[in-house]
Enzyme design. Sequence first.
Site, PDB file in Angstrom:
ATOM      1  N   HIS A   3      11.905 -11.930  21.985  1.00 42.45           N
ATOM      2  CA  HIS A   3      12.720 -10.725  22.028  1.00 42.45           C
ATOM      3  C   HIS A   3      12.603  -9.987  23.356  1.00 42.45           C
ATOM      4  CE1 HIS A   3      14.173 -10.872  17.963  1.00 42.45           C
ATOM      5  NE2 HIS A   3      12.937 -11.098  17.519  1.00 42.45           N
ATOM      6  N   ASP A   7      15.707  -9.153  25.647  1.00 40.37           N
ATOM      7  CA  ASP A   7      16.072  -7.777  25.997  1.00 40.37           C
ATOM      8  C   ASP A   7      16.139  -7.595  27.511  1.00 40.37           C
ATOM      9  OD1 ASP A   7      16.236  -7.127  23.335  1.00 40.37           O
ATOM     10  OD2 ASP A   7      14.285  -6.123  23.264  1.00 40.37           O
ATOM     11  N   GLU A  34      24.940 -10.312  21.698  1.00 42.57           N
ATOM     12  CA  GLU A  34      24.841 -10.748  23.084  1.00 42.57           C
ATOM     13  C   GLU A  34      26.208 -10.702  23.761  1.00 42.57           C
ATOM     14  OE1 GLU A  34      26.427 -14.250  21.044  1.00 42.57           O
ATOM     15  OE2 GLU A  34      24.994 -12.732  20.466  1.00 42.57           O
TER      16      GLU A  34
END
Length: 126
Positions: A3, A7, A34
């Site tokens: 993650h 990010d 996304e």
Amino acid sequence: FGHQAGDKTLSAIATILQKFCRRPEDFAARYGGEEFAIVLPHTKNEDSIKIAESVRKAIADSMECRPIEDYQITVSIGVSTMVINTYDVSDFIKVLIEAADKNLYKAKESGRNKIIFQNNIEMTAT
């Protein structure tokens, strides 16, 4: 890559997209998971395609968009444009987004890391 890497990559992509918003009415936004959108009012078809290709290349070339050094991030881009011939069109945003989304999925289905643009949309009052 996890993650945090995801990010960081999405944030780097957003930064690149923002660089292509040069006029006060231009903007970039995260559209979902996304997916991102760049809205460039008063941009001709040819210019939209050139900008999309510049975005695609900038992301592919960016070291900030790589979760690890030897891994390249690519994007698929659906482009749509619209000419509005009336001031009383209520669904133009929905139609424009649906066309861009359709083109995005065509880009993904045809091999990714590419741009798909098919015909601009012309709406008139009925």
